[in-house]
Write a protein that holds these residues in place. Structure first.
Motif, mmCIF file in Angstrom:
data_model
loop_
_atom_site.group_PDB
_atom_site.id
_atom_site.type_symbol
_atom_site.label_atom_id
_atom_site.label_comp_id
_atom_site.label_asym_id
_atom_site.label_seq_id
_atom_site.Cartn_x
_atom_site.Cartn_y
_atom_site.Cartn_z
ATOM 1 N N LEU A 1 0.857 -1.160 0.070
ATOM 2 C CA LEU A 1 0.202 0.005 0.062
ATOM 3 C C LEU A 1 1.107 1.182 -0.080
ATOM 4 O O LEU A 1 1.938 1.352 0.802
ATOM 5 C CB LEU A 1 -0.851 0.041 1.357
ATOM 6 N N THR A 2 0.463 2.288 -1.029
ATOM 7 C CA THR A 2 1.135 3.399 -0.738
ATOM 8 C C THR A 2 0.155 4.647 -0.605
ATOM 9 O O THR A 2 -0.847 4.526 -1.320
ATOM 10 C CB THR A 2 2.201 3.729 -2.061
ATOM 11 N N ALA A 3 0.432 5.603 0.322
ATOM 12 C CA ALA A 3 -0.713 6.648 0.230
ATOM 13 C C ALA A 3 -0.401 7.596 -1.117
ATOM 14 O O ALA A 3 0.431 7.761 -1.783
ATOM 15 C CB ALA A 3 0.118 7.702 1.499
ATOM 16 N N GLY A 4 -1.721 7.922 -1.188
ATOM 17 C CA GLY A 4 -1.779 9.065 -2.255
ATOM 18 C C GLY A 4 -2.034 8.241 -3.613
ATOM 19 O O GLY A 4 -2.170 6.899 -3.802
ATOM 20 N N GLU A 5 -2.095 8.937 -4.819
ATOM 21 C CA GLU A 5 -2.157 8.221 -6.019
ATOM 22 C C GLU A 5 -0.950 7.874 -6.646
ATOM 23 O O GLU A 5 0.102 8.489 -6.288
ATOM 24 C CB GLU A 5 -2.844 9.050 -6.992
ATOM 25 N N GLY A 6 -0.990 7.032 -7.649
ATOM 26 C CA GLY A 6 0.177 6.418 -8.309
ATOM 27 C C GLY A 6 -0.081 5.399 -9.150
ATOM 28 O O GLY A 6 -1.183 4.896 -9.570
#
Ligand SMILES: Nc1ncnc2c1ncn2[C@@H]1O[C@H](COP(=O)(O)OP(=O)(O)OP(=O)(O)O)[C@@H](O)[C@H]1O
Ligand SMILES: [Mg+2]
Lengths: 360, 282
Positions: free
Chosen positions: A288-293
């Motif tokens: 999981l990574t925060a924000g969009e990507g």
């Protein structure tokens, strides 16, 4: 493996009236292994164990112990012993008398019984309790009486029906280890019934997964976890996110998957068109990574803290929820975010598996 | 500050409601007053047992009762009948209970009902039925048969009405038996017989004792059925008391009855103890 099996279950079917509790089960039990029968409630685990012990007769098929057909052999003549779910310790006999009972039935000389009982009680750490009555024992101690009582007869195979289910969580963990150690010292094969997959994974050398009376998969714990035969097994063993494959065709390198859309999935091409497939992704194979990507967009849900790691629930654009395993550091960072925050899932496609919905 | 709140008594919380306490006291008096009067007047120094005037304490009538040969004979008869019929009742009751518990067979519910029938049939009918049965088939032992064989008819009649009670008590006890215990014994190498002897029987013991004591007290104080089957030389204690009362009520009867009450009471207490004994284990 060319070891001769100690118990052969051959094409066993059991029906109660019109209800089929077991269907065409064939399993070979090897000498000295811990074998687990795993499955949801009512799948027929106990029934299979009782057939081996001789308390039920198979409608079809045979049980062979040491190569000998057991069809005509009553339970009291079979070289297997059982630890019952309720322990079934005789309440009117002392601990020592309980353990001695089976030896008395074998008409062993009194002196020999005495030494064997003492040894068995020592093995289960109950030496000081030999004169107690069962109602003066705790649940865990009673269970160890049942264990000693069965093991003292040196059975070819020890059958255990949910041996740990009546114990509290802490004692259960301790007894898991003790049972494995005990099995290693006595060298007797164990067949153990359980509906707890973590128990089976932790203790067993091999596991048979049953569902509705049918054998879904028989494998060692690692194989079962890494290469489940079908979606049912994957779902039953550990946590998994299952995505339905809605379209695939032989020769294509992509497939359409529910919630994820069209993705590169060459593995699906191996299956004939129209076969019901699912994509299985373990929570630990998602980051999981925060924000969009780049990756699959989702919103953050609950974080279930488990000490060294957390199970994070996220919701995909179409409302489907997905479980992700994150380590302590990462989950601490995620807990800073507001619920509903935008996150991105990175799926490790090399670990994701294409499975048939059902292997049957 | 925590406020102490008086809890409202529950509807049957008799220890806290005066009205319910009154009911309890009255019911107890109603139940036991006659017996207490009987016992008190067995010590009354008066020639008539029905005499309600207290004339001083004496144990003379106990001595007199003990010296009354025909009363003692009746007492001995009663005890003999009770002992023998109890043994048979318990054996028959245990077999019936085990069969009903263990096996399924056609018409089982019907059979179960039949076994319980003597419990609900009016005793007077059972008495008449037994008497008619014996005389119709010429089954009365001939007069002059030596003791205790002259009691055979009464003993058979007593077994008839008391073994269903024993069967019920034993059956109830069996209900709490864990079938895995039986399988465990078999698994350890026991045969059917060894399972019964080593596992089922020890579990049944409180039931056997309770059932036996129940059969014993039932037999000891039975009047109606005995009356129909006893002859002049096979008088039992209740029948003897009845005939003495018809003559006149003497404190001697009070004394003898008190002894009987005492025996019944002690046995019942033991039976109840054993029954609850069985429950709190396992
Ligand atoms: N004597 C019987 N008569 C009829 N049906 C039975 C009998 N014994 C078991 N069954 C049925 O067979 C099925 C399998 O029962 P079994 O006891 O083997 O389940 P299990 O896998 O051990 O489940 P659990 O985890 O709940 O103990 C159940 O659906 C049960 O209702
Ligand atoms: Mg079971």
């Amino acid at each position: 493996m060319t070891q001769t099996p100690i118990i052969s279950i051959r094409n066993v079917t059991k029906r109660f009236g019109s209800f089929t509790a077991l269907e065409d089960i064939s399993i070979d039990i090897r000498p000295g292994e811990i074998f687990a029968l795993l499955g949801p409630s009512g799948c027929g685990k106990s029934t299979l164990l009782r057939i081996i012990a001789g308390f039920e007769t198979p409608t079809e098929g045979d049980i062979l112990i040491d190569g000998k057909d057991m069809t005509e052999v009553p339970p009291n003549k079979r070289p297997v012993n059982m630890v019952f779910q309720s322990y079934a310790v005789f309440p009117h006999m002392s601990v020592a008398d309980n353990v001695a009972y089976g030896l008395k039935m074998d008409k062993l000389p009194a002196a020999e019984i005495k030494t064997k009982v003492a040894e068995a009680l020592k093995q289960v750490h109950l030496s000081e309790f030999s004169h107690r009555m069962p109602d003066q024992l705790s649940g865990g101690q009673r269970q160890r009486v049942a264990l000693a009582r069965a093991l003292v007869k040196r059975p070819r195979v020890l059958l255990l029906d949910e041996p740990l289910s009546a114990l509290d969580a802490k004692l259960r963990d301790a007894m898991r280890l003790e049972l494995v150690k005990l099995q290693q010292t006595v060298g007797v094969s164990f067949i153990m019934v359980t509906h707890d997959q973590s128990e089976a994974l932790a203790m067993a050398d091999r596991i048979a997964v049953l569902d509705q009376g049918r054998l879904r998969q028989l494998a060692d714990p690692v194989t079962l976890y890494r290469k489940p035969a079908d979606a049912f097994v994957a779902d039953f063993i550990g946590r998994v996110n299952l995505f339905e494959v809605t379209a695939h065709e032989p020769g294509s390198t992509t497939a359409t998957v529910a919630s994820l859309g069209e993705i590169a999935l060459a593995a699906a091409a191996a299956y004939p068109e129209g076969e019901a497939l699912v994509l299985a992704v373990r929570p630990e194979h998602i980051r999981l990574t925060a924000g969009e990507g780049p990756g699959v967009p989702a919103t953050l849900g609950d974080v279930a803290f488990q000490g060294d790691s957390s199970i994070v629930e996220v919701t995909l654009a179409d409302g489907r929820s997905v479980q992700v395993l994150e380590d302590a550091a990462e989950s601490a960072r995620l807990m800073q975010l507001d619920p509903g925050a935008i996150v991105t899932l990175e799926i490790d496609w090399t670990k994701a598996a294409i499975l048939r919905r059902s292997a049957l | 500050m925590a406020r102490r709140r008086r809890q409202r008594p529950g509807p049957f919380d008799y220890s806290r409601k005066l009205s319910l306490q009154m009911v309890f006291v009255l019911a107890t008096i109603f139940l036991y007053a006659p017996i207490i009067v009987l016992i008190i007047f067995s010590f009354n120094d008066s020639r008539r047992g029905g005499n309600v005037i207290w004339r001083g304490f004496t144990t003379d009538y106990y001595v007199k009762a003990a010296n009354n040969a025909s009363l003692i004979e009746a007492f001995t008869n009663s005890l003999t009948i009770a002992v023998i019929s109890t043994i048979f009742s318990v054996i028959l009751g245990a077999i019936t209970a085990v069969v009903l518990w263990r096996w399924r067979f056609p018409l089982k519910p019907g059979f179960e009902g039949l076994v319980a029938l003597p419990i609900v049939i009016p005793e007077i009918c059972l008495g008449v039925a037994v008497a008619v049965f014996f005389s119709y088939f010429g089954l009365y032992v001939p007069p002059g048969t030596p003791w205790p064989f002259n009691l055979t008819n009464i003993i058979i009649a007593h077994i008839t009405f008391s073994f269903p009670f024993a069967a019920m008590v034993i059956r109830t006890r069996l209900q709490s038996f864990n079938r895995e215990m039986e399988e465990a014994a078999k698994d350890l190498g026991a045969t059917e017989f060894q399972v019964f002897r080593d596992v089922i029987l020890p579990h049944l013991k409180p039931g056997l004792i309770a059932g036996g004591l129940l059969a014993f007290t039932l037999s000891l104080d039975d009047f109606v059925i005995t009356f129909f089957t006893s002859g002049p030389d096979t008088v039992t204690f209740p029948v003897k008391v009845y005939s003495m009362v018809r003559f006149s009520v003497t404190p001697e009867i009070n004394a003898a009855s008190t002894v009987l009450i005492l025996i019944t009471l002690v046995l019942t207490a033991i039976a109840m103890r054993y029954q609850s004994f069985g429950d709190d284990r396992q």
